[in-house]
Design an enzyme around this catalytic site. Structure first.
Site, short mmCIF file in Angstrom:
data_model
loop_
_atom_site.label_atom_id
_atom_site.label_comp_id
_atom_site.label_asym_id
_atom_site.label_seq_id
_atom_site.Cartn_x
_atom_site.Cartn_y
_atom_site.Cartn_z
N SER A 168 42.76 40.29 33.57
CA SER A 168 42.73 41.01 32.29
C SER A 168 43.08 42.48 32.48
O SER A 168 43.05 43.02 33.59
CB SER A 168 41.37 40.89 31.62
OG SER A 168 40.49 41.90 32.04
N THR A 169 43.38 43.11 31.37
CA THR A 169 43.70 44.54 31.36
C THR A 169 42.51 45.40 31.81
O THR A 169 42.68 46.55 32.20
CB THR A 169 44.17 44.97 29.95
OG1 THR A 169 44.66 46.30 30.00
CG2 THR A 169 43.04 44.88 28.94
N LYS A 170 41.29 44.84 31.76
CA LYS A 170 40.10 45.61 32.09
C LYS A 170 40.01 45.97 33.58
O LYS A 170 39.23 46.86 33.95
CB LYS A 170 38.84 44.87 31.65
CG LYS A 170 38.75 44.64 30.15
CD LYS A 170 38.72 45.95 29.36
CE LYS A 170 38.45 45.70 27.88
NZ LYS A 170 38.34 46.95 27.12
N ASP A 171 40.80 45.30 34.41
CA ASP A 171 40.84 45.70 35.82
C ASP A 171 41.21 47.18 35.95
O ASP A 171 40.72 47.89 36.83
CB ASP A 171 41.89 44.89 36.58
CG ASP A 171 41.44 43.49 36.90
OD1 ASP A 171 40.34 43.09 36.50
OD2 ASP A 171 42.22 42.76 37.57
N THR A 224 35.62 43.09 30.98
CA THR A 224 35.28 44.31 31.73
C THR A 224 34.23 44.00 32.79
O THR A 224 34.31 44.51 33.92
CB THR A 224 34.76 45.40 30.78
OG1 THR A 224 35.74 45.66 29.79
CG2 THR A 224 34.47 46.69 31.55
#
Length: 346
Positions: free
Chosen positions: A46-49, A79
């Protein structure tokens, strides 16, 4: 030519530099070109990395985090997974306050990553002591040597995407992007990416995607927080019942609201037409594209970048489960069950 690195020091070296993939079948009848920034290619899917690594390393640089400390965060799942992954590599304890709206898949993944998980009721006000915001805050006060990331009110959330996602999109489109369409939850992804892109070309249109039951769209239009907008909805990681300071509303040109049901079906459609197995919020952002095309928003020469935030594996017990979809009343004459069960004969 510099040789591409083949062996990485650890999984964190793989964060960022996600591909942009052209959408073909779903957008065949639409004006414009549609490019998906597929954040599921991050190692934590995910983009939360991006924000987990950036915020934690910034805390290290400032001397806020020391070896053996505990990292605390509120999360709908993605997240938390990213924070747990970074914590493992860097040697921190990880405690996560998770919304009960999060899929069982996400919660099990967090536990598998060694995080201590507190599941908190989703449909309570943000200031309710049972909410995941208040539980995380209380744990931070009680645990010595802890750091609360607090992504909803952390400007580093924006900065992480300003430094990574924005420049990547600008470079990958050779500066030809005309529109960015992205979901807004904490607002860090859309705000940080928009900030960079608007600095390169102020004419780029930034379109946020919100959920019915969330306050963000009306707040953007009126700058008034309206509690009457709030009611339970199913999409995870999209919309809010508060106003996050990690959202820069001045950078967003328009919000589009999407429904739980349409977003779920559109996520399933992405998998079956484009071969991209992406999550609920990806369905939501693609549903917004459908609605914008009904309004004839785009021109043939437009180059529209869509951020697909995470991977479909996080939603096996939800939108990719026929049973769950049926329980929600999401199958009707327009959207019938399309996956047939094969009977094996011994």
């Amino acid at each position: 030519m510099k040789q591409q690195k083949q062996v990485f020091d650890n999984v964190l070296d793989l964060i960022g530099k996600t591909p942009i993939i052209k959408l073909n079948r779903m957008t065949a009848d639409y004006d414009g070109e549609y490019l998906a920034k597929v954040e599921a290619f991050n190692p934590g899917h995910s983009t939360k990395d991006r924000i987990a690594l950036y915020i934690i390393e910034e805390a290290e640089r400032q001397g806020i985090l020391s070896p053996g400390d505990t990292i605390i965060e509120t999360t709908s799942g993605n997240t938390g997974f990213s924070v747990a992954m970074v914590s493992i590599i860097k040697g921190y304890e990880c405690i996560l306050a998770v919304s009960s709206k999060s899929s069982a898949d996400k919660i099990d993944m967090l536990k598998a990553m060694g995080a201590q998980v507190y599941v908190c009721p989703a449909h309570v006000t943000a200031d309710d002591p049972r909410s995941y915001y208040q539980v995380a805050k209380r744990l931070h006060e009680e645990i010595k040597g802890s750091v609360y990331i607090n992504q909803y009110f952390n400007q580093l959330n924006i900065e992480a995407h300003y430094r990574t996602t924005g420049p990547e999109i600008w470079e990958q489109t050779d500066g030809q992007i005309t529109h960015l369409v992205a979901c807004s939850g904490t607002g860090g992804t859309i705000s940080g990416t928009a900030k960079y892109l608007k600095e390169q070309n102020p004419d780029i249109q930034i379109i946020g995607v919100d959920a019915y039951g969330s306050v963000l769209k009306k707040y953007h239009e009126t700058r008034e927080f309206d509690e009457k907008e709030i009611y339970p909805y199913r999409i995870e990681g999209l919309g809010k019942n508060l106003i996050p300071t990690a959202t820069d509303f001045d950078l967003i040109d328009q919000f589009v609201k999407v429904s739980d049901e349409d977003s779920a079906h559109t996520a399933r459609e992405i998998a079956k037409t484009e071969g991209l197995f992406v999550g609920y919020t990806s369905g939501a952002v693609m549903q917004a594209i459908k609605q914008l095309n009904e309004e004839e928003r785009f021109k043939p020469e437009d180059k529209v970048v869509i951020i697909f935030p995470d991977h479909g594996s996080r939603y096996m017990s939800k939108i990719f489960s026929d049973d769950w979809m049926a329980e929600q009343g999401f199958f009707d004459s327009k959207n019938e069950v399309t996956i047939k069960t094969v009977q094996y004969i011994s």
